[in-house]
Design a protein around this motif. Structure first.
Motif, PDB file in Angstrom:
ATOM      1  N   LYS A   1      12.600 -10.805  35.741  1.00  0.00           N
ATOM      2  CA  LYS A   1      11.293 -10.780  35.091  1.00  0.00           C
ATOM      3  C   LYS A   1      11.207  -9.690  34.040  1.00  0.00           C
ATOM      4  O   LYS A   1      10.697  -9.909  32.943  1.00  0.00           O
ATOM      5  N   ALA A   2      11.759  -8.518  34.357  1.00  0.00           N
ATOM      6  CA  ALA A   2      11.765  -7.461  33.342  1.00  0.00           C
ATOM      7  C   ALA A   2      12.509  -7.960  32.103  1.00  0.00           C
ATOM      8  O   ALA A   2      12.058  -7.770  30.967  1.00  0.00           O
ATOM      9  N   ASN A   3      13.609  -8.643  32.342  1.00  0.00           N
ATOM     10  CA  ASN A   3      14.424  -9.108  31.234  1.00  0.00           C
ATOM     11  C   ASN A   3      13.674 -10.110  30.358  1.00  0.00           C
ATOM     12  O   ASN A   3      13.738 -10.067  29.133  1.00  0.00           O
ATOM     13  N   LEU A   4      12.949 -11.022  30.990  1.00  0.00           N
ATOM     14  CA  LEU A   4      12.234 -12.034  30.207  1.00  0.00           C
ATOM     15  C   LEU A   4      11.186 -11.389  29.293  1.00  0.00           C
ATOM     16  O   LEU A   4      10.992 -11.824  28.157  1.00  0.00           O
TER      17      LEU A   4
ATOM     18  N   PRO B   1      18.072 -15.621  32.346  1.00  0.00           N
ATOM     19  CA  PRO B   1      16.955 -15.273  33.242  1.00  0.00           C
ATOM     20  C   PRO B   1      15.951 -16.401  33.425  1.00  0.00           C
ATOM     21  O   PRO B   1      15.384 -16.545  34.508  1.00  0.00           O
ATOM     22  N   ALA B   2      15.736 -17.206  32.389  1.00  0.00           N
ATOM     23  CA  ALA B   2      14.708 -18.249  32.501  1.00  0.00           C
ATOM     24  C   ALA B   2      15.101 -19.288  33.545  1.00  0.00           C
ATOM     25  O   ALA B   2      14.308 -19.651  34.407  1.00  0.00           O
ATOM     26  N   PHE B   3      16.345 -19.717  33.478  1.00  0.00           N
ATOM     27  CA  PHE B   3      16.752 -20.720  34.445  1.00  0.00           C
ATOM     28  C   PHE B   3      17.050 -20.103  35.812  1.00  0.00           C
ATOM     29  O   PHE B   3      17.012 -20.781  36.832  1.00  0.00           O
ATOM     30  N   SER B   4      17.290 -18.827  35.813  1.00  0.00           N
ATOM     31  CA  SER B   4      17.387 -18.147  37.108  1.00  0.00           C
ATOM     32  C   SER B   4      16.016 -18.124  37.768  1.00  0.00           C
ATOM     33  O   SER B   4      15.865 -18.402  38.951  1.00  0.00           O
ATOM     34  N   LEU B   5      15.015 -17.802  36.974  1.00  0.00           N
ATOM     35  CA  LEU B   5      13.643 -17.786  37.499  1.00  0.00           C
ATOM     36  C   LEU B   5      13.261 -19.162  38.029  1.00  0.00           C
ATOM     37  O   LEU B   5      12.602 -19.300  39.056  1.00  0.00           O
ATOM     38  N   ALA B   6      13.709 -20.189  37.312  1.00  0.00           N
ATOM     39  CA  ALA B   6      13.372 -21.541  37.731  1.00  0.00           C
ATOM     40  C   ALA B   6      14.212 -21.994  38.919  1.00  0.00           C
ATOM     41  O   ALA B   6      13.993 -23.076  39.443  1.00  0.00           O
TER      42      ALA B   6
ATOM     43  N   LEU C   1       9.726 -26.633  40.762  1.00  0.00           N
ATOM     44  CA  LEU C   1       9.761 -27.659  39.718  1.00  0.00           C
ATOM     45  C   LEU C   1       8.825 -27.297  38.568  1.00  0.00           C
ATOM     46  O   LEU C   1       9.166 -27.428  37.392  1.00  0.00           O
ATOM     47  N   LEU C   2       7.632 -26.824  38.939  1.00  0.00           N
ATOM     48  CA  LEU C   2       6.687 -26.442  37.888  1.00  0.00           C
ATOM     49  C   LEU C   2       7.170 -25.210  37.126  1.00  0.00           C
ATOM     50  O   LEU C   2       6.852 -25.030  35.950  1.00  0.00           O
ATOM     51  N   THR C   3       7.941 -24.379  37.814  1.00  0.00           N
ATOM     52  CA  THR C   3       8.535 -23.239  37.114  1.00  0.00           C
ATOM     53  C   THR C   3       9.517 -23.735  36.065  1.00  0.00           C
ATOM     54  O   THR C   3       9.547 -23.214  34.943  1.00  0.00           O
ATOM     55  N   ILE C   4      10.281 -24.733  36.439  1.00  0.00           N
ATOM     56  CA  ILE C   4      11.190 -25.333  35.451  1.00  0.00           C
ATOM     57  C   ILE C   4      10.391 -25.824  34.250  1.00  0.00           C
ATOM     58  O   ILE C   4      10.755 -25.612  33.101  1.00  0.00           O
ATOM     59  N   TYR C   5       9.265 -26.446  34.565  1.00  0.00           N
ATOM     60  CA  TYR C   5       8.426 -26.978  33.494  1.00  0.00           C
ATOM     61  C   TYR C   5       8.025 -25.874  32.510  1.00  0.00           C
ATOM     62  O   TYR C   5       8.144 -26.031  31.290  1.00  0.00           O
TER      63      TYR C   5
ATOM     64  N   ILE D   1       8.719 -22.966  27.170  1.00  0.00           N
ATOM     65  CA  ILE D   1       9.088 -21.860  26.276  1.00  0.00           C
ATOM     66  C   ILE D   1      10.338 -22.238  25.479  1.00  0.00           C
ATOM     67  O   ILE D   1      10.409 -22.048  24.274  1.00  0.00           O
ATOM     68  N   TRP D   2      11.284 -22.771  26.192  1.00  0.00           N
ATOM     69  CA  TRP D   2      12.553 -23.128  25.548  1.00  0.00           C
ATOM     70  C   TRP D   2      12.331 -24.153  24.436  1.00  0.00           C
ATOM     71  O   TRP D   2      12.795 -23.978  23.312  1.00  0.00           O
ATOM     72  N   ALA D   3      11.587 -25.199  24.764  1.00  0.00           N
ATOM     73  CA  ALA D   3      11.407 -26.267  23.787  1.00  0.00           C
ATOM     74  C   ALA D   3      10.615 -25.772  22.579  1.00  0.00           C
ATOM     75  O   ALA D   3      10.934 -26.123  21.449  1.00  0.00           O
TER      76      ALA D   3
END
Lengths: 752, 498, 120, 139
Positions: B335-338, B374-379, B414-418, B423-425
């Motif tokens: 989270k710090a990284n993001l 980090p984003a996909f780790s979070l997801a 799943l919603l975290t992935i969303y 952000i990615w898109a």
């Protein structure tokens, strides 16, 4: 892309070539394993990964995984070769090759993994890498949407899949897949069998795009054509099929397994074939035929007979070969003419002869004409269907219908553009460069070679695969072009007749289908509605809880406090309370009353000055309490601090507007009283039992002899608990710095 | 031994004093970096010692427990201190590029190091009142950092942040007073045994009071409002360190108190926690789904993820606590990284509002790679750290037949992935609405290094945890064992009990 | 007599909560001062009350000669008062700053960090 | 406030308060008082000075920035705690030196505890003045 083939066919230099060689080397490695596997050996390597959870980096090569590995790496090599020309000079080719290679490796990991969790790791990696590939043309809105859709649908299934795997591992006591299979029927008799099955199938059905989770797959066409070829032939969608096949020995044979797979498979196969015929875009038509193939494969896996298993293994290979080939052909047509619409294509056969040959070979295999492998596959299909004890008519009927439709689609995709009509004006098609026709030709020819010499395949791959599927040797049926005059042969003939009729009237049929499908809810639109609904719900909920108003936040917080205490009180019952008023003197009462009066004045006043005065009264009241109850240090501090507080409030207040008239709010009042009353109640309960004074006794005994101080409070502050005091002065410093910073940035801000 | 425990508190304070006295020169920021490095060294030493010797305790001022103040480190404390030090190093380097001279002159580095000191102190103290003091050090430093810069939205966010945190603080203080009034002690190890003699009904009520006070700090439902109201407003280094560390102190306090002291009626208290966990996960993730600003999305995700950690505590099985500890560590790094990455996006693409930026994938591929990790780790994508964290918790829930909560945990994933793909898109894939191509090379080489080195470092850590989780799982197991059987903790603090 | 002051604490808390809910930052400050005092008083009362015996050790003695008041809560309260003052000082400056920057003292109207249009 | 008498008067009063504040601090270990009370008293003197003569004059009389004083105070308090390390004791262990100690009398005690209290004094003194000066100047 409409500008024809890239003029520079050398591709992308080393970035283009290295991945091809890499994938080729992997393919060669798996080819070298074939003799061993053909001899019914099983190769397993494992190294510990997370021993504390029993998870291993375990890989297993047997018939099933080798078949998949060969398809993945072989087709992968050709697709990479093809892409290097198809996307020659693309500024992001390096990323493309990286993702495609990563995707291939993930898929290989998936089929080779012999550990449930490891399998899931690769499962999700294929989801992630395919997301990057589907969204490759990322500047197009549609690509992004479809990539998200694929990710979301397969991701949702993936999470259910994970839950299923965890339960499966718990039920079996191991995460090793071969270990689970070795347990024989234990799993089918386990109490958790049904939930495990449902969760696992949720994963495999979404990944393998079974109806009603199919809608993401045609949309995944947003990816560049070589990616579609790869995704649809040997990878991604086959992952679900692979897992069902892998778990077949441990989980098949129950009624729910049989019927779930049969029904979903059959419905998907027929539904998809009809949808396929409806398409006018070549790529879309092919995409729906993939669904049909997946349905058929699922249908087979529902069964247990050797016929069905042999048919599964054969059709798996057949389909991968012709599907990859046809997609790559479509890519050639697309680049060559600038369109993929059947209605705008024709007469390409003479101008693109090699491509046309490849297309023809693949289409004939797809349509199931002898002597192609597709024919053998189809015969086995019917034999397998008839072998189904329970409902042969249903299964055979579904197979017949879908096969006939497939034949028609094969005609539409691979025959019509080449051999009917003429080249529309404005197009100047020419033959594709060799890098782009090599793949289709090789793959399509293999369909013919294996058809003519089925023994090659039989020994090397089919038999070992069937062993993997059934767990027993000798279940595999013989692959042969001529099986004598029997029911499958009649069904084959029926297929040809029906299929040719479908092809002949496909334009009319298309219109009818168009009308028919209007009536069925479009799940793709449903997806948009679902997403909108989700966003809407999220907004609504967020507006409800996070409404931007401090008063609501505070109200919720205090309500939590009051409700938390009072409801807990209901649960625990009233704690012991002892009220002793015997030692209350009038001075105590009057100090208490003074403090209360100050608090109430602060509450009701609408005047700033009166408010400050009220705070002063409270401060003095508290200080008096400290004085009376023997706390001189605290009292002095309280007085000094209170003075400062009042001074600060007064200084600031001069610059602030006066207080608005207080409005009475019943809800706030009730909540305030509830909070206050609960605090009082707990405090009364706390002081109702005697206090353990060991700490104080120790301080009184050691304060002078060991810490050389007669003021015990001060000794506690600077010696016994000096760390607290240090923290406290740190707070004071930071408060001063922060307040200073806050005031100073004001001035800077105002100057702007 | 006692110095080993004291150093992680002393070092950031000394750093703060020195950095403040040199705040007019660029020296201050280097002192801050050096101080963080020394802190990292001290916390590694502490970790080594705890791994070797088990729980260690030090009596400050030389006064025996429970009379003086005890500092104590078990595996959980040691790892929290270590991870704090890692974040401190990362953020103090990042600050070189992110924090302007105006903020430095107003004492940014001093405030930052005081914040770190408060966080470390909270992790390492074994005394309840001392915990309060460190909470306050952390809180007041966070006030200062939050409004440093003085933009109007910072003030607005600050008002809400300050108001709600003050309520929590006062609740905590009241709770300490009441608990002292019941047991006559403040030492946490001593409290663990002293509460047995107290009125158990009253103890449950006081436990709920603490739950609420820490719940505000940890930002659980329905007490999290201050977080999404403020975390997107300050400087990026500040919101990164807030996002990584502050709520975790609340989670840590819950974890500590509700395994050590308030474990008398877990059927009641931990059932509440289970509800809180579920609601926090869902409400947080839906909150994120409703946002369109990168930092706001990330802020709501903090809330949601706190729910996972509380879930581990609520289930209270060994595996669940393992999951909670693992999640705690993983989440701080990620989270710090993001937030740090959001800072880079702001610098090169001109904002964090998703509709106003874009094109980062095309023209800043390195940043894209650094974001994906980090984003996909979070997801919760394997093989990244977040997958194992989620895996452990879901498994723990399924093991105790917690079907619904396991389902919630998965659906929230799943919603975290969303959100992450949103952000990615929008920030990475979609072209920039103004047609510009944001490039990392638009940063000066000093800024580029200062921003990307910490981001890359934390990303590497995420990958390491993900690819080689075994040592971390083992560690979390050992740590959970200590939490569930606090005998070693109590013995280390109070000596052998008769 | 602890009972008496427990009631006092309750009244102070009630008044403070009501003030903090009033949607006016000045009243919030009033509430904050009240509730801080109430919390300090809670600690003090929790340590039990002793009339007229300060925890001092007379010259020549090694320990207090009579039963003196409980010193520990006094030290805690002293620390809490000082910390409370630090927090309060920041809070009042923040209120002042909110007025000069946002030109409002009603927090519900402050919608810069969480703008309304973004939530529609 | 232009009254000369007031200004001269406050100057003296501030001086007296300053001396008194030291006294309060020093006696704190044995009687009510201590670093915090001392620091507050001392700060009050300067606050009065600032009100009477303006913050400009008060800052000049102080010579050092008040926040620097506060930070030095924190540093001194910390060093008082760290001093124990030289003797192998834990952080904040009091170190005592009794000058002229005899059998019956402990003499003049010098201790890190006193140094710590001086640190507290300086922190409080500096912080209050930081706050008040800044407020005076801004408001």
């Amino acid at each position: 892309m409409a500008g024809g083939f890239p003029t520079d066919t050398r591709g992308n230099g080393l970035t283009g070539i290295v991945p091809v060689l890499f994938a080729g080397a992997i393919f060669a490695y798996f080819v070298s394993l074939m003799p061993a596997i053909a001899a019914n050996e099983v190769i397993r390597v494992s190294i510990p990964w997370i021993p504390s959870l029993g998870i291993e980096l375990a890989f297993l090569v047997d018939g099933l995984s080798l078949t998949f590995s060969l398809l993945i790496s072989g087709i992968g090599t050709l697709v990479l070769l093809y892409s290097n020309t198809y996307l020659a000079g693309h500024p992001q080719y390096a990323r493309f090759a990286l993702f495609l290679t990563a995707f291939m490796l993930s898929m290989l990991g998936l089929v080779l993994a012999d550990d449930l969790i490891l399998l899931f790791v690769f499962w999700e990696l294929t989801t992630l890498t395919s997301y990057m590939l589907i969204g490759f043309s990322h500047e197009a809105e549609k690509s992004r949407r479809n990539a998200l859709q694929a990710l979301f649908v397969t991701g949702a299934g993936g999470l259910a899949f994970l839950a299923g795997l965890i339960l499966l591992a718990a039920a079996s006591g191991t995460t090793s897949i071969s270990g689970i299979i070795a347990q024989g029927n234990a799993l089918k008799e386990h109490a958790m069998y049904l939930p495990i099955l449902i969760l696992l199938l949720a994963g495999t059905f979404t990944k393998s795009a079974q109806v009603p989770f199919h809608f993401w797959l045609p949309n995944a066409m947003a990816a560049p054509t070589p990616v579609s070829a790869f995704l649809h032939s040997a990878t991604m969608v086959k992952a679900g099929v692979y897992v069902m096949a892998r778990m077949h020995p441990a989980m098949s044979g129950t009624d729910v397994w049989l019927w779930t797979l049969t029904i979903f498979g059959a419905v998907t196969a027929v539904f998809a074939s009809l949808l396929a015929l409806r398409q006018t875009d070549l790529k879309q038509a092919l995409a729906y035929t993939t669904l049909m193939a997946l349905g058929t494969l699922t249908l087979f896996l529902g069964q247990e007979s050797g016929y069905a298993m042999t048919a599964f293994a054969t059709f798996l290979i057949v389909h991968s070969l012709y599907k990859a080939s046809l997609f790559l052909v479509v890519g050639c047509i697309d680049l060559s003419t600038g369109t993929r619409e059947t209605d705008h294509l024709g007469g390409l056969g003479r101008l693109m002869p090699v491509t046309a040959v490849a297309a023809a070979l693949a289409a004939l295999s797809m349509a199931g004409f002898p002597p192609f492998l597709g024919f053998i596959g189809k015969e086995l299909k019917y034999a397998g269907a008839i072998a189904v004890a329970s409902e042969p008519l249903f299964v055979a009927g579904a197979a017949l219908l879908s096969n006939a439709l497939m034949l028609a689609v094969a005609g539409v995709v691979a025959f019509r553009p080449f051999w009917q009509g003429s080249v529309p004006s404005g197009q100047a098609p020419r033959e594709a460069p060799w890098q782009m026709w090599a793949g289709p030709i090789i793959l399509a020819s293999l369909g013919a070679v294996f058809g003519i010499y089925p023994d090659l395949l039989q020994v090397a791959l089919i038999n070992p695969t069937v062993i993997s599927l059934t767990g027993e040797v000798g279940e595999a049926k013989e692959l042969k072009l001529w099986a004598g005059i029997n029911v499958p042969l009649f069904l084959s003939i029926a297929t040809f007749v029906l299929g040719l009729l479908f092809y002949k009237f496909h334009v009319q049929l298309r219109a009818k289908l168009e009308q028919g499908f209007q009536a069925i809810p479009n799940l793709d639109h449903g997806w948009d509605r679902f997403l909108d609904g989700l966003k809407g719900f999220a907004k609504w909920q967020t507006l409800l809880v996070q409404n931007g108003k401090l008063t609501s936040y505070l109200f919720a917080t205090f309500l939590t406090i009051a409700a938390g205490i009072l409801l807990t009180l209901l649960y625990t019952g009233m704690p012991m309370i002892a009220v002793d008023l015997s030692d209350v003197e009038w001075k105590h009462t009057s100090i208490a009353l003074l403090t209360i009066a100050g608090a109430l004045l602060a509450l009701v006043t609408n005047s700033r000055i009166a408010g400050i005065a009220a705070l002063g009264v409270v401060g003095i009241g508290i200080a008096l309490i400290f004085i009376v109850f023997s706390a001189p240090d605290v009292a002095i501090t309280q007085l000094l601090v209170e003075t400062l507080v009042v001074v600060l409030v007064a200084v600031v207040m001069l610059r602030l507007p006066s207080l608005p008239k207080a409005e009475f709010r019943l809800g706030h009042a009730a909540l305030s009283i509830a909070v206050g009353a609960s605090v009082s109640l707990i405090l009364i309960a706390v002081v109702s039992s005697p206090l353990d004074l060991r700490l104080t006794d120790y301080f009184e005994a050691t304060s002078w002899p060991e810490a050389y101080g007669r003021n015990i409070v001060n000794v506690i502050l600077v010696d016994f608990r000096a760390l607290d005091t240090f923290g406290e002065i740190a707070v004071v410093v930071i408060a001063a710095l922060s307040a200073y910073a806050l005031l100073r940035t004001t001035r800077k801000g105002d100057q702007k | 031994m006692s110095w080993l425990l004291a150093l992680p508190i002393v070092v950031p304070f000394l750093t703060a004093v020195l950095a403040f006295l040199t705040r007019q020169s660029p020296l201050g920021r280097w002192i801050s970096v050096a101080g963080s490095a020394v802190l990292l060294f001290a916390s590694i030493t502490l970790m080594n010692t705890v791994l070797r010797d088990g729980v260690i305790a030090g009596q400050m001022g030389g006064w025996a427990a429970p009379f003086g103040i005890t500092l104590v480190a078990d595996l959980l404390s040691a790892v929290m201190v270590l991870i704090t030090a890692i974040v401190a190093v990362a953020v103090s380097i990042y600050a070189i590029a992110d924090v302007d001279e105006g903020m430095e002159r107003l004492g940014y580095h001093a405030l930052f190091n005081m914040l770190i000191a408060g966080v470390v102190g909270a992790f390492i103290t074994g005394d309840l009142f001392n915990l309060y003091v460190w909470f306050e050090v952390m809180l007041i430093a966070s006030f200062g950092l939050l409004v440093l810069g003085g933009r109007p939205e910072q003030i607005d966010g600050g008002v809400k942040y300050v108001a709600l945190n003050l309520v929590s603080t006062i609740m905590f203080l009241t709770g300490i007073g009441l608990l002292y009034g019941m047991t006559g002690t403040l030492n946490m190890a001593d409290l663990a045994t002293a509460v047995d003699d107290a009125d158990q009904r009253l103890l449950t009520i006081v436990a709920v009071l603490f739950m609420i006070a820490f719940g505000v700090k940890a930002a659980v439902f329905p007490l999290f409002f201050w977080l999404p109201a403020s975390y997107h407003t300050p400087a990026f280094s500040v919101s990164a360190v807030f996002a990584g560390l502050l709520t975790k102190v609340g989670v840590y306090a819950l974890l500590r108190m509700f395994t050590l002291v308030f474990d008398h009626d877990t059927a009641f208290t931990h059932t509440i926690l289970l509800w809180v966990a579920g609601l926090t996960m869902v409400v947080g993730v839906l909150g994120a789904a409703a946002q369109s600003d990168m930092r706001k999305i990330l802020s709501f995700h903090i809330v949601s993820q706190i729910g996972y950690m509380i879930l581990g505590l609520a289930l209270l099985t060994p595996l669940a606590i393992v999951g909670a500890v693992f999640y705690l560590v993983h989440h701080i790094v990620v989270k710090a990284n993001l937030f740090l990455i959001a800072g880079v996006a702001q610098r090169i693409a001109g904002g964090t509002e998703l509709s106003r930026i874009g094109g980062l994938y095309k023209s800043a591929p390195l940043l894209a790679v650094l974001f994906v990790v980090p984003a996909f780790s979070l997801a919760g994508f394997p093989p990244l750290s977040g997958f194992w964290a989620k895996f452990l918790l879901v498994k723990a829930a399924l093991d105790v037949q917690g079907w619904i909560i396991a389902g919630i945990a998965l659906a929230v994933g799943l919603l975290t992935i969303y959100s992450m793909t949103k952000i990615w898109a929008q920030a990475f894939w979609e072209p920039h609405p103004d047609g510009i191509e944001p490039k990392l090379s638009s940063l000066s080489s000093r800024d580029r290094a200062a921003m990307l080195i910490p981001i890359a470092g934390l990303a590497v850590l995420t990958v390491i945890i993900g690819v080689m989780p075994e040592p971390f799982v083992q560690f979390a197991e050992a740590s959970a064992a200590q939490l569930l059987d606090p005998t070693a903790y109590i013995t280390a603090v109070l000596g052998e009990q008769p | 007599m602890e009972f008496l002051f427990a009631i006092t604490v309750g009244v102070m808390v009630s008044a403070a909560v009501y003030l903090m809910l009033s949607n006016n930052l000045l009243r919030f400050i009033f509430g904050l001062v009240l509730i801080s005092n109430a919390a300090n008083l809670t600690i003090f009362v929790s340590g039990r009350l002793t009339d007229g015996a300060p925890p001092l050790i007379p010259e020549g003695a090694d320990a207090p000669l009579v039963d003196v008041a409980n010193a520990l809560p006094q030290a805690l309260v002293l620390t809490a008062i000082v910390i409370g003052f630090g927090l309060f000082a920041f809070a009042i400056v923040l209120v002042f700053r909110a007025w000069t920057t946002l030109n409002s003292l009603t927090p519900d109207d402050m919608r810069l960090a969480e703008p309304e249009e973004a939530q529609k | 406030m232009n009254s000369v008498i007031l200004r001269v008067g406050t100057r003296y009063l501030a001086g007296i308060l300053l001396v008194f504040s030291f006294y309060m601090m020093l006696r704190g270990h044995n009687e009510p008082g201590g670093g915090f009370i001392g620091g507050l008293t001392g700060a009050t003197g300067f606050v009065l000075y600032a009100i009477a003569c303006g913050t400009q004059d008060a800052r000049a009389a102080l010579r050092v920035l008040p926040q620097t004083i506060a930070m030095w105070g924190l540093g001194i308090a910390l060093l008082a705690g760290l001093f124990a390390a030289l003797f192998g004791d834990a952080l904040f262990t009091g170190q005592w030196l009794f000058i002229g100690a005899t059998e019956s009398d402990k003499g003049l005690p010098l201790s890190t505890v006193l140094v710590f209290d001086i640190g507290v004094y300086l922190v409080v003194f500096g912080s209050i003045l930081t706050l008040v000066f800044a407020m005076e100047e801004e408001v």
